[in-house]
Structures are given as C-alpha cells and as structure tokens.
Write an enzyme that holds these catalytic residues in place. Structure first.
Site, PDB file in Angstrom:
ATOM      1  N   GLY A 137       1.256  -1.324  -0.205  1.00 13.82           N
ATOM      2  CA  GLY A 137      -0.116   0.522  -0.053  1.00 13.82           C
ATOM      3  C   GLY A 137       0.547   0.998  -0.096  1.00 13.82           C
ATOM      4  N   THR A 139      -0.067   3.516  -2.518  1.00 12.34           N
ATOM      5  CA  THR A 139      -0.646   4.910  -3.799  1.00 12.34           C
ATOM      6  C   THR A 139      -2.002   4.983  -3.051  1.00 12.34           C
ATOM      7  N   HIS A 143      -2.484  10.507  -3.814  1.00 12.69           N
ATOM      8  CA  HIS A 143      -1.152  10.861  -3.996  1.00 12.69           C
ATOM      9  C   HIS A 143      -0.880   9.594  -4.795  1.00 12.69           C
ATOM     10  N   SER A 145       1.474   9.834  -8.519  1.00 10.59           N
ATOM     11  CA  SER A 145       2.088   9.762  -8.803  1.00 10.59           C
ATOM     12  C   SER A 145       3.487  10.163  -7.782  1.00 10.59           C
ATOM     13  N   LEU A 247      10.026  -0.359  -4.973  1.00 12.35           N
ATOM     14  CA  LEU A 247       9.934  -0.345  -6.803  1.00 12.35           C
ATOM     15  C   LEU A 247      11.045  -0.714  -7.490  1.00 12.35           C
ATOM     16  N   ARG A 276      -4.316 -16.744 -42.629  1.00 13.60           N
ATOM     17  CA  ARG A 276      -5.449 -15.761 -42.952  1.00 13.60           C
ATOM     18  C   ARG A 276      -5.701 -15.362 -44.636  1.00 13.60           C
ATOM     19  N   GLU A 371       3.796   1.154 -10.643  1.00 10.44           N
ATOM     20  CA  GLU A 371       5.240   1.395 -11.020  1.00 10.44           C
ATOM     21  C   GLU A 371       5.941   2.428 -11.325  1.00 10.44           C
ATOM     22  N   HIS A 374       4.685   6.416 -18.011  1.00 12.93           N
ATOM     23  CA  HIS A 374       5.559   6.520 -18.359  1.00 12.93           C
ATOM     24  C   HIS A 374       6.007   8.154 -18.508  1.00 12.93           C
TER      25      HIS A 374
HETATM   26  P1  TGC Z   1      13.404  11.651  -4.239  1.00 13.73           P
HETATM   27  O1  TGC Z   1      14.266  13.268  -3.781  1.00 13.73           O
HETATM   28  O2  TGC Z   1      13.866  11.590  -5.657  1.00 13.73           O
HETATM   29  O3  TGC Z   1      14.406  10.738  -3.700  1.00 13.73           O
HETATM   30  C1  TGC Z   1      14.230  10.054  -2.497  1.00 13.73           C
HETATM   31  C2  TGC Z   1      14.961   9.797  -1.681  1.00 13.73           C
HETATM   32  O4  TGC Z   1      14.649   8.015  -2.441  1.00 13.73           O
HETATM   33  C3  TGC Z   1      15.865   7.669  -3.344  1.00 13.73           C
HETATM   34  N1  TGC Z   1      14.955   7.014  -4.615  1.00 13.73           N
HETATM   35  C4  TGC Z   1      14.863   5.677  -4.246  1.00 13.73           C
HETATM   36  N2  TGC Z   1      15.646   4.689  -4.091  1.00 13.73           N
HETATM   37  C5  TGC Z   1      15.711   3.534  -4.916  1.00 13.73           C
HETATM   38  N3  TGC Z   1      15.142   3.630  -5.938  1.00 13.73           N
HETATM   39  C6  TGC Z   1      14.152   4.281  -6.816  1.00 13.73           C
HETATM   40  N4  TGC Z   1      13.811   4.087  -7.903  1.00 13.73           N
HETATM   41  C7  TGC Z   1      14.802   5.604  -6.095  1.00 13.73           C
HETATM   42  N5  TGC Z   1      13.844   6.835  -6.452  1.00 13.73           N
HETATM   43  C8  TGC Z   1      14.674   7.505  -5.547  1.00 13.73           C
HETATM   44  C9  TGC Z   1      16.695   8.344  -3.579  1.00 13.73           C
HETATM   45  O5  TGC Z   1      18.088   8.272  -4.008  1.00 13.73           O
HETATM   46  C10 TGC Z   1      16.360  10.035  -2.115  1.00 13.73           C
HETATM   47  O6  TGC Z   1      17.151   9.084  -1.233  1.00 13.73           O
HETATM   48  P2  TGC Z   1      18.245   9.245   0.125  1.00 13.73           P
HETATM   49  O7  TGC Z   1      18.794   9.527   0.434  1.00 13.73           O
HETATM   50  O8  TGC Z   1      18.879  10.897  -0.866  1.00 13.73           O
HETATM   51  O9  TGC Z   1      16.772   9.950   1.021  1.00 13.73           O
HETATM   52  O10 TGC Z   1      11.458  11.623  -4.027  1.00 13.73           O
HETATM   53  P3  TGC Z   1      10.091  12.283  -4.707  1.00 13.73           P
HETATM   54  O11 TGC Z   1       9.713  12.189  -3.718  1.00 13.73           O
HETATM   55  O12 TGC Z   1      11.240  13.284  -5.548  1.00 13.73           O
HETATM   56  O13 TGC Z   1      10.125  10.881  -6.124  1.00 13.73           O
HETATM   57  C11 TGC Z   1      10.155  11.459  -6.819  1.00 13.73           C
HETATM   58  C12 TGC Z   1       9.233  10.205  -8.054  1.00 13.73           C
HETATM   59  C13 TGC Z   1       8.216  10.415  -8.874  1.00 13.73           C
HETATM   60  C14 TGC Z   1      11.080   9.774  -8.512  1.00 13.73           C
HETATM   61  C15 TGC Z   1       8.372   8.978  -6.900  1.00 13.73           C
HETATM   62  O14 TGC Z   1       7.979   9.955  -6.675  1.00 13.73           O
HETATM   63  C16 TGC Z   1       7.825   7.936  -8.259  1.00 13.73           C
HETATM   64  O15 TGC Z   1       8.663   7.697  -9.001  1.00 13.73           O
HETATM   65  N6  TGC Z   1       6.821   8.206  -8.216  1.00 13.73           N
HETATM   66  C17 TGC Z   1       6.215   7.333  -8.887  1.00 13.73           C
HETATM   67  C18 TGC Z   1       5.069   6.414  -8.260  1.00 13.73           C
HETATM   68  C19 TGC Z   1       4.713   4.724  -8.544  1.00 13.73           C
HETATM   69  O16 TGC Z   1       5.633   4.415  -9.632  1.00 13.73           O
HETATM   70  N7  TGC Z   1       4.092   4.293  -7.655  1.00 13.73           N
HETATM   71  C20 TGC Z   1       4.007   2.991  -7.733  1.00 13.73           C
HETATM   72  C21 TGC Z   1       3.223   2.907  -6.879  1.00 13.73           C
HETATM   73  S1  TGC Z   1       3.017   0.507  -6.290  1.00 13.73           S
HETATM   74  C22 TGC Z   1       1.999  -0.204  -7.630  1.00 13.73           C
HETATM   75  O17 TGC Z   1       2.594   0.400  -8.276  1.00 13.73           O
HETATM   76  C23 TGC Z   1       2.214  -1.501  -7.676  1.00 13.73           C
HETATM   77  S2  TGC Z   1       1.730  -2.139  -9.246  1.00 13.73           S
HETATM   78  C24 TGC Z   1       2.114  -3.738  -8.233  1.00 13.73           C
HETATM   79  C25 TGC Z   1       1.669  -4.321  -9.286  1.00 13.73           C
HETATM   80  O18 TGC Z   1       0.616  -4.826  -9.157  1.00 13.73           O
HETATM   81  O19 TGC Z   1       2.698  -5.331  -9.927  1.00 13.73           O
HETATM   82  P1  FAD Z   2      -1.987  10.279 -11.481  1.00 12.44           P
HETATM   83  O1  FAD Z   2      -0.542  10.826 -10.679  1.00 12.44           O
HETATM   84  O2  FAD Z   2      -2.707  11.181 -10.964  1.00 12.44           O
HETATM   85  O3  FAD Z   2      -0.718  11.366 -12.933  1.00 12.44           O
HETATM   86  C1  FAD Z   2      -2.212  11.071 -13.902  1.00 12.44           C
HETATM   87  C2  FAD Z   2      -1.013  12.166 -15.090  1.00 12.44           C
HETATM   88  O4  FAD Z   2      -0.356  13.319 -14.831  1.00 12.44           O
HETATM   89  C3  FAD Z   2      -0.477  11.205 -15.256  1.00 12.44           C
HETATM   90  O5  FAD Z   2      -0.635  10.908 -17.015  1.00 12.44           O
HETATM   91  C4  FAD Z   2       1.195  11.382 -15.202  1.00 12.44           C
HETATM   92  O6  FAD Z   2       1.816  10.727 -15.579  1.00 12.44           O
HETATM   93  C5  FAD Z   2       0.555  13.205 -15.287  1.00 12.44           C
HETATM   94  N1  FAD Z   2       1.735  13.530 -13.810  1.00 12.44           N
HETATM   95  C6  FAD Z   2       1.556  13.413 -12.956  1.00 12.44           C
HETATM   96  N2  FAD Z   2       2.657  13.524 -12.476  1.00 12.44           N
HETATM   97  C7  FAD Z   2       3.177  14.615 -13.477  1.00 12.44           C
HETATM   98  C8  FAD Z   2       4.473  15.171 -13.893  1.00 12.44           C
HETATM   99  N3  FAD Z   2       4.876  16.104 -12.440  1.00 12.44           N
HETATM  100  N4  FAD Z   2       4.500  16.047 -14.947  1.00 12.44           N
HETATM  101  C9  FAD Z   2       4.268  15.373 -16.162  1.00 12.44           C
HETATM  102  N5  FAD Z   2       2.916  14.425 -16.202  1.00 12.44           N
HETATM  103  C10 FAD Z   2       2.566  13.805 -14.469  1.00 12.44           C
HETATM  104  N6  FAD Z   2      -0.205   1.700  -5.578  1.00 12.44           N
HETATM  105  C11 FAD Z   2       0.160   0.628  -5.142  1.00 12.44           C
HETATM  106  O7  FAD Z   2       0.278   1.490  -4.499  1.00 12.44           O
HETATM  107  N7  FAD Z   2       0.257  -0.896  -4.789  1.00 12.44           N
HETATM  108  C12 FAD Z   2      -0.261  -1.479  -5.674  1.00 12.44           C
HETATM  109  O8  FAD Z   2      -0.211  -2.855  -5.617  1.00 12.44           O
HETATM  110  C13 FAD Z   2      -0.648  -0.863  -7.225  1.00 12.44           C
HETATM  111  N8  FAD Z   2      -1.825  -1.867  -8.219  1.00 12.44           N
HETATM  112  C14 FAD Z   2      -2.588  -0.460  -9.038  1.00 12.44           C
HETATM  113  C15 FAD Z   2      -3.029  -1.856  -9.958  1.00 12.44           C
HETATM  114  C16 FAD Z   2      -4.046  -1.660 -11.562  1.00 12.44           C
HETATM  115  C17 FAD Z   2      -4.488  -1.760 -11.780  1.00 12.44           C
HETATM  116  C18 FAD Z   2      -3.769   0.437 -11.410  1.00 12.44           C
HETATM  117  C19 FAD Z   2      -4.438   0.655 -12.201  1.00 12.44           C
HETATM  118  C20 FAD Z   2      -2.751   1.136 -10.518  1.00 12.44           C
HETATM  119  C21 FAD Z   2      -1.827   0.483  -9.340  1.00 12.44           C
HETATM  120  N9  FAD Z   2      -1.252   1.683  -8.429  1.00 12.44           N
HETATM  121  C22 FAD Z   2      -0.986   0.429  -6.864  1.00 12.44           C
HETATM  122  C23 FAD Z   2      -1.663   2.975  -8.615  1.00 12.44           C
HETATM  123  C24 FAD Z   2      -0.413   3.131  -8.986  1.00 12.44           C
HETATM  124  O9  FAD Z   2       1.341   3.205  -8.795  1.00 12.44           O
HETATM  125  C25 FAD Z   2      -0.628   4.927  -9.841  1.00 12.44           C
HETATM  126  O10 FAD Z   2      -1.720   4.041 -10.644  1.00 12.44           O
HETATM  127  C26 FAD Z   2       1.013   5.176 -10.328  1.00 12.44           C
HETATM  128  O11 FAD Z   2       1.105   5.359 -10.336  1.00 12.44           O
HETATM  129  C27 FAD Z   2       0.094   6.949 -10.630  1.00 12.44           C
HETATM  130  O12 FAD Z   2      -1.103   7.359  -9.717  1.00 12.44           O
HETATM  131  P2  FAD Z   2      -2.301   8.209 -10.669  1.00 12.44           P
HETATM  132  O13 FAD Z   2      -3.513   7.238 -11.096  1.00 12.44           O
HETATM  133  O14 FAD Z   2      -2.408   8.723  -9.084  1.00 12.44           O
HETATM  134  O15 FAD Z   2      -1.739   8.805 -11.378  1.00 12.44           O
END
Ligand code: TGC
Ligand code: FAD
Length: 392
Positions: A137, A139, A143, A145, A247, A276, A371, A374
């Site tokens: 957990g 997302t 909050h 991205s 991640l 086909r 995760e 794009h």
């Molecule tokens: P930022 O200031 O850039 O970094 C804070 C600290 O974190 C470190 N760090 C990382 N470490 C390991 N791996 C990474 N990918 C890392 N990215 C950053 C960084 O070095 C720093 O460390 P320190 O020691 O200096 O404190 O952090 P920020 O808050 O500005 O981050 C910006 C951003 C946009 C890159 C980050 O928030 C991000 O990646 N956002 C995307 C969110 C996301 O991917 N959510 C996924 C939710 S889980 C999910 O989707 C599961 S799907 C599961 C499934 O069904 O497969």
């Molecule tokens: P938003 O953050 O609201 O983004 C909306 C749009 O704005 C996107 O196009 C994005 O690219 C764009 N955007 C946002 N910020 C910026 C920026 N700074 N600059 C330019 N463009 C920007 N999360 C978990 O924690 N655990 C899970 O197990 C998990 N499983 C998932 C399963 C499914 C089926 C789905 C759909 C999602 C899951 N997620 C999970 C959540 C997933 O990680 C989020 O949906 C994803 O990180 C995007 O967040 P959001 O949907 O709130 O989109």
C-alpha cells in the site's frame, strides 16, 4: 479452451547469453503457463475474477522472491532468472505476473530488506510458498505519482501504533492476508508497517469496473483507528526511499514482464498472418503486414537486449534506479505498440477472446501506468541526464 503453441522468439540468439539453469527455469515456467494459465485465463479475465488457486502453484514453481535468499523464502537465484520468470508469467497474463511482482518485490523484499530478524522469520517462508498472500500500500486517492505527499499516518500510543488513512489501487488487497503499508509517523517521516487482515478498523473494499488487468483483483486499504502492534513496524528504513527502493525491484521485473506480453502478441499475429487468406493469399504476404511484423520483432529484440544487460548490471549490484526506470518505460511502451499492431493484424478477430491480444493490450494500459507512469519515467531519465529535477 485455446491451444497455446508458443515457443519463444529469439532473433539475436540471446539464448547464447543464458546459462543452462536459466533455460531450465524458463522451460519450467513456460510449461506452468501452458498447463495452468493459458487454458483458463481468458475466462477469468472475461469474468473479472482472479484465479486465486494459482497463488499456491506460483509458490511451488518459485515465482515469489526468486532472487531473495532461500533461507528467507526466496529462490536464491540471480536477477536474470528473476526476469525470465516474470517474462514467462506475463506471456500468460500481466495479472499473474503482477501477483508474483507484488508478493516477491513489494511484500517479501521490504520485509527482507527493512524488517527485523523476527519479522523475516515470521512472514517470509510462508509468503514464499504462497501460504500467506500479501499486498503493498503506497498509492493514495490524492497521491499517485507523488507518493511522498501521502496523508496516511500513525501515532505512537505507548504499547501500539494507531493507523489512519486510505490507500487505493492496491493489487490483491481484497484477498491478501497482510499488507505492507507506508505511512507517516508523528515526526512526518515515512515508515513501513505490516498490517494483518482481522485487525479492527482495517478493511479492503474491492475496486470494480476495470477494463484492464481483469484477471487481477484490485482494491483499497482503509484504516480507521487500526491498532498495529509495535513489533509490526519495519525498523530499518525511514523516508520515501523505503518504498521507492521496493519499486526499483518490481520495475525491474516489469521491464522483463512486458516483453512477455509483446512476445505473445507478436507470436499470435505472426501465426495468424500465415493462416488468414485474403485476396487469395496469406495476409502475411502483403508488404504492409510484413512491415508491422518486422517492426515488432525489431523492437522486441532491442528490449530483450536491454533487459539482459540490465540484469547483468543488477547481478553485479551496479544497476541504477534510473537505468531500471528507462527499461520499465521502454518495455511497456514497446509492448503497447506491438499489441496495438497485432490487434489490427487480426482484424475483427483481434477484439475477441479467441485470441490473447486484446487482453494483453488492455492489461498493458495498467502496466504502463503502475509502478510509475510513462511520463514519470521520462522525467526520471530527464533528471538523470540533465541533473535538473522536474519534480521539485
Ligand atoms: P527523490 O527526492 O527523488 O528521492 C528520495 C530518496 O529516494 C531515493 N530514490 C530511490 N531509491 C531507490 N529506488 C528508486 N527508484 C528511487 N527513487 C528515488 C533517492 O535517492 C532519495 O534517497 P535519499 O537517500 O537522498 O533520501 O523522491 P521524490 O519524492 O521527489 O520522487 C520523485 C519520483 C517521481 C521519482 C517518485 O515519487 C516516483 O517514482 N513516483 C512514481 C510513483 C510510483 O511508481 N508508484 C508506484 C506505486 S506501487 C505500484 O504501482 C504497484 S503495482 C503492483 C503490481 O500489480 O505489479
Ligand atoms: P496521477 O499521479 O494522478 O497522474 C495522472 C497523469 O498525470 C498521468 O498521466 C501522469 O503521468 C501525469 N503526471 C503526474 N505528475 C506529473 C508530472 N510531474 N509531470 C508530468 N506529468 C505528470 N499502487 C500501489 O501502491 N500498490 C499497488 O499494488 C498498485 N496496484 C495497481 C494496480 C492497478 C490496476 C492500477 C491501475 C494501479 C495500481 N497502483 C498501485 C497505483 C499506480 O501506481 C498509480 O496508478 C500510478 O502511480 C499513477 O498514479 P495516479 O493513478 O494517481 O495518476
């Protein structure tokens, strides 16, 4: 029941870079997919139902935490093996690969990396076999991205913590026995907690109406004054780098996994193009269809080489989060393009469940989003090459 004739595609002899063990692992997982996933997955996806019985089978084939140490419920394998497993699973369905990604990279990994020895012993062996099922957990409704803005929080109440807030879009939450939850402490620092089903005030409503990842169960995590025992706090990390570190391991698996979706779409389109007949010849004889197939296999091959190299870097402990981010974005983008073209090549049949292409195409709309979207991954690469942070 659809027959699964898939036998892989390796245009650049990348197999030569794999060990005998890698190939054996691939064969095991491919056979599992042919036997246990392909025959049922379309029906489950059509019904929007998760085949929960596969969790134990995934544990048996070693799909949960393959690169974690065997002593802690993992497989003790290298990172290329982990990637191969994710690719073969997603070749069956991204929802099944998701299940393995979440359990291994987002539940077992944080407990292994940030947990106490007691937590590791209590949870990891059972998570490795699938006896326990977990979710992650991060997302929240406000909050996605930017998880660092999270509002879910816990307060120290002496003998326990009191957890409040909500997570959404959580894979497997409605079925999970436990959740690794990221929340803010009273000092505002982000920490991880293990929340178990049955704790008072903890609920996991299902998310309905998805057109994507339909064979995977998605839901919320709702915390209403949940009393969490103090021993459930992950003691060895604080700050957003905790969940972001998880991640990185999951994104690495997705970089391989999405190629599995692309391979199945390409395989289906290639086969169909030879069978086909239109205008008196196989559609594969038309230049426009050959262009599509040629571009598909070119892009698949480039992605295969990228993830293989990333895997060797990861084995050496040298893969950076930004390199992993690039591969996750590239594989997802490539797979979506392949799936869209394959869908067109199948004409009307392409929109039906007779073929896996539309299911992969719809799944990939999630895979390209979770995760990190794009766009977020583009900005991570942008930040890495310019040194300028678009998020601050
Ligand atoms: P930022 O200031 O850039 O970094 C804070 C600290 O974190 C470190 N760090 C990382 N470490 C390991 N791996 C990474 N990918 C890392 N990215 C950053 C960084 O070095 C720093 O460390 P320190 O020691 O200096 O404190 O952090 P920020 O808050 O500005 O981050 C910006 C951003 C946009 C890159 C980050 O928030 C991000 O990646 N956002 C995307 C969110 C996301 O991917 N959510 C996924 C939710 S889980 C999910 O989707 C599961 S799907 C599961 C499934 O069904 O497969
Ligand atoms: P938003 O953050 O609201 O983004 C909306 C749009 O704005 C996107 O196009 C994005 O690219 C764009 N955007 C946002 N910020 C910026 C920026 N700074 N600059 C330019 N463009 C920007 N999360 C978990 O924690 N655990 C899970 O197990 C998990 N499983 C998932 C399963 C499914 C089926 C789905 C759909 C999602 C899951 N997620 C999970 C959540 C997933 O990680 C989020 O949906 C994803 O990180 C995007 O967040 P959001 O949907 O709130 O989109």
């Amino acid at each position: 029941m659809r027959s699964d004739l898939y036998n892989g595609h390796d245009y650049y002899n990348i197999d030569d870079l794999l060990t005998t063990e890698h190939k054996l692992i691939r064969e095991t997982v491919r056979n599992f997919v042919k036997k246990s996933v392909s025959p049922i997955i379309e029906d489950y996806a059509q019904r929007a139902e998760f085949p929960k019985h596969l969790v134990k089978e995934l544990g048996e084939i070693g799909a949960f935490g393959p690169s974690l140490p065997a002593a802690y419920g993992g497989g003790g394998l290298d990172e290329i093996s982990y990637g191969i497993i994710m690719q073969e699973l997603e070749r069956g369905d991204a929802g099944i690969r998701s299940t393995a990604s979440v359990q291994g990279s987002l539940v077992m990994y944080p407990i292994y990396k940030y947990g106490s020895e007691e937590q590791r012993k209590k949870y990891l062996p059972k998570l490795g076999t699938g006896e326990l099922f977990g979710c992650f957990g991060l997302t929240e409704p406000n909050h996605g991205s930017n998880p660092a803005g999270m509002e879910t929080n816990f307060k120290d109440k002496g003998d326990h913590y009191l957890l409040n807030g909500a997570k959404m879009w959580i894979s497997n939450s409605p079925l999970a026995d436990l959740a690794v939850v990221w929340a803010r402490n009273e000092a505002g620092k982000i920490q991880g907690l293990i929340v178990e089903r049955g704790m008072e005030g903890f609920s996991t409503p299902t998310t309905h109406g998805k057109w994507s990842l339909r064979a995977s169960c998605t839901g919320e995590l709702v915390f209403n004054n949940v009393k969490v025992p103090k021993e459930n706090l992950l003691p060895n990390v604080s700050g957003i780098k905790g969940p972001l570190g998880c991640l990185s391991t999951a994104r690495y698996g997705i970089a391989w996994g999405a190629i599995g979706s692309a391979l199945d779409c390409y395989d289906t389109a290639l086969r169909y193009s030879k069978e086909r007949i239109q205008f008196g010849k196989p559609i594969g004889q038309f230049q426009l269809q050959q262009k599509k197939l040629a571009e598909m296999i070119t892009e698949i091959t480039k992605a295969q080489l990228m993830v293989w190299r990333l895997g060797t870097l990861k084995n050496e402990g040298k893969a950076t989060p930004a390199q992993i981010s690039m591969a996750k974005r590239n594989s997802c983008d490539m797979a979506l393009e392949v799936a869209r073209n394959a869908r067109q090549m199948l004409g009307g049949m392409g929109i039906t469940g007779e073929f896996p292409v539309m299911r992969h195409l719809m799944n990939l709309e999630t895979v390209v989003t979770y995760e990190g979207t794009h766009d977020i991954h583009l900005l991570i690469t942008g930040m890495d090459v310019t040194g300028l942070d678009a998020f601050k």
